[in-house]
Design a protein around this motif. Structure first.
Motif, mmCIF file in Angstrom:
data_model
loop_
_atom_site.group_PDB
_atom_site.id
_atom_site.type_symbol
_atom_site.label_atom_id
_atom_site.label_comp_id
_atom_site.label_asym_id
_atom_site.label_seq_id
_atom_site.Cartn_x
_atom_site.Cartn_y
_atom_site.Cartn_z
ATOM 1 N N VAL A 117 39.189 -10.817 48.629
ATOM 2 C CA VAL A 117 38.900 -10.887 50.066
ATOM 3 C C VAL A 117 37.772 -9.926 50.434
ATOM 4 O O VAL A 117 36.863 -10.268 51.206
ATOM 5 C CB VAL A 117 40.164 -10.578 50.888
ATOM 6 C CG1 VAL A 117 39.826 -10.450 52.371
ATOM 7 C CG2 VAL A 117 41.206 -11.669 50.680
ATOM 8 N N ALA A 118 37.808 -8.716 49.889
ATOM 9 C CA ALA A 118 36.749 -7.737 50.171
ATOM 10 C C ALA A 118 35.394 -8.262 49.704
ATOM 11 O O ALA A 118 34.370 -8.069 50.373
ATOM 12 C CB ALA A 118 37.074 -6.406 49.491
ATOM 13 N N PHE A 119 35.383 -8.917 48.554
ATOM 14 C CA PHE A 119 34.158 -9.505 48.028
ATOM 15 C C PHE A 119 33.651 -10.599 48.967
ATOM 16 O O PHE A 119 32.458 -10.681 49.277
ATOM 17 C CB PHE A 119 34.452 -10.071 46.640
ATOM 18 C CG PHE A 119 33.235 -10.408 45.834
ATOM 19 C CD1 PHE A 119 31.957 -10.055 46.242
ATOM 20 C CD2 PHE A 119 33.363 -11.082 44.627
ATOM 21 C CE1 PHE A 119 30.846 -10.356 45.494
ATOM 22 C CE2 PHE A 119 32.259 -11.402 43.875
ATOM 23 C CZ PHE A 119 30.999 -11.042 44.303
ATOM 24 N N TYR A 120 34.554 -11.447 49.440
ATOM 25 C CA TYR A 120 34.189 -12.526 50.355
ATOM 26 C C TYR A 120 33.635 -11.982 51.676
ATOM 27 O O TYR A 120 32.616 -12.466 52.186
ATOM 28 C CB TYR A 120 35.413 -13.405 50.624
ATOM 29 C CG TYR A 120 35.252 -14.348 51.784
ATOM 30 C CD1 TYR A 120 34.425 -15.465 51.693
ATOM 31 C CD2 TYR A 120 35.915 -14.129 52.987
ATOM 32 C CE1 TYR A 120 34.266 -16.336 52.767
ATOM 33 C CE2 TYR A 120 35.765 -14.989 54.056
ATOM 34 C CZ TYR A 120 34.940 -16.086 53.944
ATOM 35 O OH TYR A 120 34.784 -16.941 55.008
ATOM 36 N N LEU A 121 34.276 -10.959 52.226
ATOM 37 C CA LEU A 121 33.819 -10.382 53.494
ATOM 38 C C LEU A 121 32.461 -9.695 53.325
ATOM 39 O O LEU A 121 31.634 -9.712 54.234
ATOM 40 C CB LEU A 121 34.859 -9.393 54.021
ATOM 41 C CG LEU A 121 36.205 -10.019 54.416
ATOM 42 C CD1 LEU A 121 37.178 -8.929 54.871
ATOM 43 C CD2 LEU A 121 36.014 -11.057 55.519
ATOM 44 N N TRP A 122 32.237 -9.091 52.152
ATOM 45 C CA TRP A 122 30.915 -8.503 51.879
ATOM 46 C C TRP A 122 29.848 -9.591 51.917
ATOM 47 O O TRP A 122 28.757 -9.396 52.462
ATOM 48 C CB TRP A 122 30.940 -7.815 50.520
ATOM 49 C CG TRP A 122 29.580 -7.377 50.042
ATOM 50 C CD1 TRP A 122 28.932 -6.224 50.363
ATOM 51 C CD2 TRP A 122 28.703 -8.107 49.177
ATOM 52 N NE1 TRP A 122 27.706 -6.180 49.750
ATOM 53 C CE2 TRP A 122 27.529 -7.330 49.020
ATOM 54 C CE3 TRP A 122 28.788 -9.329 48.531
ATOM 55 C CZ2 TRP A 122 26.462 -7.738 48.235
ATOM 56 C CZ3 TRP A 122 27.731 -9.750 47.742
ATOM 57 C CH2 TRP A 122 26.591 -8.961 47.600
ATOM 58 N N LYS A 124 29.831 -12.203 53.623
ATOM 59 C CA LYS A 124 29.610 -12.620 55.007
ATOM 60 C C LYS A 124 28.697 -11.648 55.741
ATOM 61 O O LYS A 124 27.964 -12.039 56.657
ATOM 62 C CB LYS A 124 30.950 -12.727 55.750
ATOM 63 C CG LYS A 124 31.765 -13.957 55.393
ATOM 64 C CD LYS A 124 33.114 -13.945 56.079
ATOM 65 C CE LYS A 124 32.977 -13.964 57.588
ATOM 66 N NZ LYS A 124 32.381 -15.220 58.078
ATOM 67 N N ARG A 125 28.729 -10.367 55.361
ATOM 68 C CA ARG A 125 27.892 -9.375 56.040
ATOM 69 C C ARG A 125 26.444 -9.422 55.564
ATOM 70 O O ARG A 125 25.519 -9.181 56.348
ATOM 71 C CB ARG A 125 28.455 -7.969 55.821
ATOM 72 C CG ARG A 125 29.770 -7.702 56.514
ATOM 73 C CD ARG A 125 30.121 -6.227 56.494
ATOM 74 N NE ARG A 125 30.314 -5.736 55.142
ATOM 75 C CZ ARG A 125 31.473 -5.738 54.498
ATOM 76 N NH1 ARG A 125 32.550 -6.220 55.095
ATOM 77 N NH2 ARG A 125 31.566 -5.253 53.277
ATOM 78 N N VAL A 126 26.247 -9.717 54.294
ATOM 79 C CA VAL A 126 24.900 -9.705 53.724
ATOM 80 C C VAL A 126 23.948 -10.659 54.450
ATOM 81 O O VAL A 126 22.806 -10.281 54.757
ATOM 82 C CB VAL A 126 24.950 -10.019 52.214
ATOM 83 C CG1 VAL A 126 23.559 -10.250 51.652
ATOM 84 C CG2 VAL A 126 25.616 -8.882 51.459
ATOM 85 N N PRO A 127 24.351 -11.907 54.755
ATOM 86 C CA PRO A 127 23.413 -12.808 55.453
ATOM 87 C C PRO A 127 22.944 -12.287 56.805
ATOM 88 O O PRO A 127 21.835 -12.625 57.243
ATOM 89 C CB PRO A 127 24.235 -14.100 55.614
ATOM 90 C CG PRO A 127 25.214 -14.065 54.508
ATOM 91 C CD PRO A 127 25.575 -12.623 54.353
ATOM 92 N N LEU A 128 23.754 -11.467 57.467
ATOM 93 C CA LEU A 128 23.327 -10.905 58.747
ATOM 94 C C LEU A 128 22.133 -9.976 58.554
ATOM 95 O O LEU A 128 21.177 -9.997 59.351
ATOM 96 C CB LEU A 128 24.487 -10.161 59.401
ATOM 97 C CG LEU A 128 25.737 -10.990 59.703
ATOM 98 C CD1 LEU A 128 26.829 -10.105 60.309
ATOM 99 C CD2 LEU A 128 25.402 -12.135 60.648
ATOM 100 N N GLU A 129 22.180 -9.176 57.494
ATOM 101 C CA GLU A 129 21.053 -8.288 57.195
ATOM 102 C C GLU A 129 19.831 -9.092 56.744
ATOM 103 O O GLU A 129 18.698 -8.797 57.144
ATOM 104 C CB GLU A 129 21.454 -7.295 56.095
ATOM 105 C CG GLU A 129 22.634 -6.403 56.449
ATOM 106 C CD GLU A 129 22.296 -5.388 57.538
ATOM 107 O OE1 GLU A 129 21.090 -5.101 57.717
ATOM 108 O OE2 GLU A 129 23.216 -4.894 58.194
ATOM 109 N N SER A 268 26.175 -20.675 53.778
ATOM 110 C CA SER A 268 26.452 -20.888 52.364
ATOM 111 C C SER A 268 26.713 -19.549 51.675
ATOM 112 O O SER A 268 26.372 -18.485 52.201
ATOM 113 C CB SER A 268 25.267 -21.587 51.677
ATOM 114 O OG SER A 268 25.032 -22.847 52.245
ATOM 115 N N ARG A 269 27.316 -19.623 50.511
ATOM 116 C CA ARG A 269 27.514 -18.409 49.718
ATOM 117 C C ARG A 269 26.162 -17.835 49.336
ATOM 118 O O ARG A 269 25.266 -18.548 48.923
ATOM 119 C CB ARG A 269 28.335 -18.736 48.464
ATOM 120 C CG ARG A 269 28.422 -17.600 47.464
ATOM 121 C CD ARG A 269 29.316 -17.953 46.300
ATOM 122 N NE ARG A 269 28.908 -19.185 45.636
ATOM 123 C CZ ARG A 269 27.971 -19.263 44.690
ATOM 124 N NH1 ARG A 269 27.325 -18.179 44.322
ATOM 125 N NH2 ARG A 269 27.683 -20.421 44.142
#
Length: 330
Positions: A117-122, A124-129, A268-269
């Motif tokens: 889950v932590a990997f998945y949430l990370w 999700k944050r990366v595309p914002l940056e 997307s991933r």
């Protein structure tokens, strides 16, 4: 199940639903190619409920301390999307007769659902940056195009003389690319609800100048312009990024960042994503920050084929476009 499917299922040395390899392959390695030459198999996997997916993950060795939390987390993205993020946690299994191990469905010891889950949430944050960086690059690159073509005439982006001759040649459908492009620009500007577009349409007739119309461009419009521009104009735009930047490398960067932009826009991933268009690497010691991208990884993939290559390009462009008064990047 058809006889063919039963034969293939029994013939392959590894059943993905099991947790171990059989003691030896059921068919000789030399005959493997026969299986791959046969028609594609129908998809026979059945739908699994969330509880069934959790049971399967437990059976394969994942530690799930809170089943209610795990159930809620799978409901949000779906099991199939989340499964991409537990791939690195899968163990490597030995294959009889093979030197290299392959990933099997069993998880490595100690793998926890919370880590997935932590990997998945990370991710999700990366595309914002990334989206924030690409926005800056897109606006700066658009401004460079406006400066180069606007200096020719207010309609420089519509002027066929700004482009290569093929932009005036009809395609297989009989359409002329420059005419189709101009029509799309007209439609986008007509539909725009931006105040500057409304102001122009109220007070002026005809097509807007490039410095006004560029506000309604999307990345595709910008990529089209850079694709067809004549070499002299491309060189002028590339020089605004860096005096020694080759135009071909600049084009490859635009195409690569378009892939990343689309992945972010469509949720997307991002992690470990392969790029459809790899960014080029400029030659020479002037671009020292790109030289580590040359060569290949142990498995043969070039670094520029992964997201990392695009991130290196983005960092360079941000540094070139956005400098502070003392010369450092923002």
């Amino acid at each position: 199940m058809t006889a063919l499917n039963r034969k293939l299922k029994s013939g392959f040395p590894y059943d993905r639903c099991s947790l171990a390899w059989p003691r030896r392959p059921a068919i000789a390695r030399s005959s493997y190619f026969v299986c791959f030459a046969l028609p594609k198999l129908p998809h026979l996997k059945t739908y699994k409920t969330i509880d069934e997916c959790l049971d399967m993950m437990l059976m394969r060795g994942m530690v799930i301390p809170d089943m209610d939390f795990a159930r809620r987390m799978i409901e949000r993205p779906g099991y199939y999307r989340l499964s991409a993020f537990y791939y690195p946690f899968r163990a490597f299994c030995e294959v009889p007769g093979e030197a290299d191990k392959v990933r099997c469905d069993r998880f490595r010891d100690g793998t926890r659902f919370d880590d997935v889950v932590a990997f998945y949430l990370w991710d999700k944050r990366v595309p914002l940056e990334i989206t924030d960086a690409i926005e800056r690059i897109e606006i700066a690159l658009r401004a460079a195009i406006v400066e180069v073509l606007g200096a020719l005439n207010p309609q420089g982006h519509r002027d066929p003389r700004s482009y290569k001759p093929e932009i005036r040649e009809p395609n297989e459908q009989g359409d002329v690319p420059i005419d189709l492009f101009a029509s799309k620009l007209e439609e986008a500007f007509r539909r725009s609800k931006e105040e500057y577009a409304k102001h122009f349409k109220r007070r002026y007739s005809g097509s807007p100048p490039i410095w006004i119309e560029a506000g309604t461009w999307d990345w595709g419009n910008m990529a089209f312009i850079l694709r067809y521009l004549n070499d002299r104009r491309k060189d002028e735009i590339a020089a605004r990024i860096h005096p020694d930047l080759p135009r071909s490398v600049m084009e490859s960067w635009v195409n690569a960042l378009n892939d990343v932009r689309n992945d972010c826009a469509h949720h997307s991933r991002i992690w470990n994503k392969n790029l459809i268009n790899s960014p080029g690497i400029p030659k020479g010691t002037t671009f020292a920050e790109f030289q580590h991208l040359r060569g290949r990884h142990a498995k043969g993939a070039a670094p520029t084929q992964k997201l990392y290559g695009a991130l290196v390009v983005m960092a360079f462009l941000i540094k070139q476009f956005h400098r502070t008064r003392n010369g450092t990047s923002e």
